[in-house]
Motif scaffolding. Sequence first.
Motif, PDB file in Angstrom:
ATOM      1  N   GLN A 267       0.817  -1.244   0.111  1.00  0.00           N
ATOM      2  CA  GLN A 267       0.053  -0.026  -0.100  1.00  0.00           C
ATOM      3  C   GLN A 267       0.833   1.389  -0.067  1.00  0.00           C
ATOM      4  O   GLN A 267       0.577   2.208  -0.811  1.00  0.00           O
ATOM      5  N   ARG A 268       1.781   1.243   0.923  1.00  0.00           N
ATOM      6  CA  ARG A 268       2.887   2.525   0.803  1.00  0.00           C
ATOM      7  C   ARG A 268       3.525   2.664  -0.570  1.00  0.00           C
ATOM      8  O   ARG A 268       3.482   3.837  -1.067  1.00  0.00           O
ATOM      9  N   VAL A 269       3.919   1.618  -1.242  1.00  0.00           N
ATOM     10  CA  VAL A 269       4.718   1.688  -2.660  1.00  0.00           C
ATOM     11  C   VAL A 269       3.501   2.235  -3.364  1.00  0.00           C
ATOM     12  O   VAL A 269       3.800   3.061  -4.298  1.00  0.00           O
ATOM     13  N   PHE A 270       2.227   1.721  -3.405  1.00  0.00           N
ATOM     14  CA  PHE A 270       1.331   2.193  -4.468  1.00  0.00           C
ATOM     15  C   PHE A 270       1.307   3.779  -4.166  1.00  0.00           C
ATOM     16  O   PHE A 270       1.113   4.352  -5.097  1.00  0.00           O
ATOM     17  N   ASN A 271       1.049   4.219  -2.938  1.00  0.00           N
ATOM     18  CA  ASN A 271       0.614   5.409  -2.623  1.00  0.00           C
ATOM     19  C   ASN A 271       1.823   6.377  -2.973  1.00  0.00           C
ATOM     20  O   ASN A 271       1.870   7.538  -3.663  1.00  0.00           O
ATOM     21  N   VAL A 272       3.237   6.034  -3.156  1.00  0.00           N
ATOM     22  CA  VAL A 272       4.356   6.606  -3.473  1.00  0.00           C
ATOM     23  C   VAL A 272       4.466   6.790  -5.223  1.00  0.00           C
ATOM     24  O   VAL A 272       4.255   8.068  -5.560  1.00  0.00           O
ATOM     25  N   LEU A 273       3.905   5.828  -5.500  1.00  0.00           N
ATOM     26  CA  LEU A 273       3.784   5.833  -7.172  1.00  0.00           C
ATOM     27  C   LEU A 273       2.757   6.683  -7.426  1.00  0.00           C
ATOM     28  O   LEU A 273       2.773   7.593  -8.505  1.00  0.00           O
ATOM     29  N   LEU A 274       1.369   6.490  -6.849  1.00  0.00           N
ATOM     30  CA  LEU A 274       0.258   7.264  -7.205  1.00  0.00           C
ATOM     31  C   LEU A 274       0.533   8.612  -7.027  1.00  0.00           C
ATOM     32  O   LEU A 274       0.129   9.544  -7.914  1.00  0.00           O
ATOM     33  N   ASP A 275       1.003   9.132  -5.790  1.00  0.00           N
ATOM     34  CA  ASP A 275       1.376  10.494  -5.637  1.00  0.00           C
ATOM     35  C   ASP A 275       2.325  11.048  -6.569  1.00  0.00           C
ATOM     36  O   ASP A 275       2.381  12.322  -7.045  1.00  0.00           O
ATOM     37  N   THR A 276       3.272  10.334  -7.101  1.00  0.00           N
ATOM     38  CA  THR A 276       4.250  10.892  -8.059  1.00  0.00           C
ATOM     39  C   THR A 276       3.499  11.052  -9.549  1.00  0.00           C
ATOM     40  O   THR A 276       3.695  12.063 -10.076  1.00  0.00           O
ATOM     41  N   VAL A 277       2.571  10.236  -9.761  1.00  0.00           N
ATOM     42  CA  VAL A 277       2.017  10.242 -10.843  1.00  0.00           C
ATOM     43  C   VAL A 277       1.091  11.769 -10.877  1.00  0.00           C
ATOM     44  O   VAL A 277       0.877  12.433 -11.861  1.00  0.00           O
ATOM     45  N   CYS A 278       0.360  11.774  -9.937  1.00  0.00           N
ATOM     46  CA  CYS A 278      -0.572  13.255  -9.513  1.00  0.00           C
ATOM     47  C   CYS A 278       0.321  14.497  -9.304  1.00  0.00           C
ATOM     48  O   CYS A 278      -0.167  15.459  -9.272  1.00  0.00           O
ATOM     49  N   ASP A 279       1.631  14.425  -9.214  1.00  0.00           N
ATOM     50  CA  ASP A 279       2.341  15.795  -8.966  1.00  0.00           C
ATOM     51  C   ASP A 279       2.779  16.106 -10.364  1.00  0.00           C
ATOM     52  O   ASP A 279       3.749  15.833 -10.885  1.00  0.00           O
ATOM     53  N   THR A 280       2.095  17.071 -10.535  1.00  0.00           N
ATOM     54  CA  THR A 280       2.431  17.973 -11.867  1.00  0.00           C
ATOM     55  C   THR A 280       3.611  18.737 -11.879  1.00  0.00           C
ATOM     56  O   THR A 280       3.929  19.068 -13.096  1.00  0.00           O
ATOM     57  N   SER A 281       4.248  18.767 -10.968  1.00  0.00           N
ATOM     58  CA  SER A 281       5.530  19.607 -11.023  1.00  0.00           C
ATOM     59  C   SER A 281       6.665  18.617 -11.258  1.00  0.00           C
ATOM     60  O   SER A 281       7.974  19.150 -11.659  1.00  0.00           O
ATOM     61  N   ILE A 282       6.344  17.360 -11.583  1.00  0.00           N
ATOM     62  CA  ILE A 282       7.604  16.452 -11.851  1.00  0.00           C
ATOM     63  C   ILE A 282       7.368  16.207 -13.434  1.00  0.00           C
ATOM     64  O   ILE A 282       6.369  16.331 -13.865  1.00  0.00           O
ATOM     65  N   ALA A 283       8.445  16.011 -14.126  1.00  0.00           N
ATOM     66  CA  ALA A 283       8.538  15.840 -15.475  1.00  0.00           C
ATOM     67  C   ALA A 283       7.653  14.488 -15.876  1.00  0.00           C
ATOM     68  O   ALA A 283       7.550  13.592 -15.394  1.00  0.00           O
TER      69      ALA A 283
END
Length: 118
Positions: free
Chosen positions: A51-67
């Motif tokens: 669950q932790r890994v899923f949330n890390v990846l999903l948070d990254t996907v949703c961060d529009t400041s990232i490439a």
Amino acid sequence: MSHYLVPFSVLEQTIQGGQCADSPEVLYHYLNLTEEYAERLNITDATLLHQRVFNVLLDTVCDTSIAPHWRQTCLDKVYLPLSHLKHLIVTYQDAKNYFKMEHNLRILSHYFISSFEQ
């Protein structure tokens, strides 16, 4: 990638910050490490880890400041921890949590995929 011992949380911060956007090997190492850790854990702790890994990846996907290409790479791999979670479903509550995560992924990825195309 060399196999230096890097704390798990440092890998997560690197992934979430998009600091390794040109090195997908870091993400692959993180996912492999997750699987190695999970194999040594009981079902409850393995579930929490995935669950932790899923949330890390999903948070990254949703961060529009990232490439965008890094976000897309994370989106491509977010199904791995979700797949592992599916195999760990034991109770009704586990199933409920799993389907909620799957639903959130569908909704958020649909919303944020459009920002990749801009």
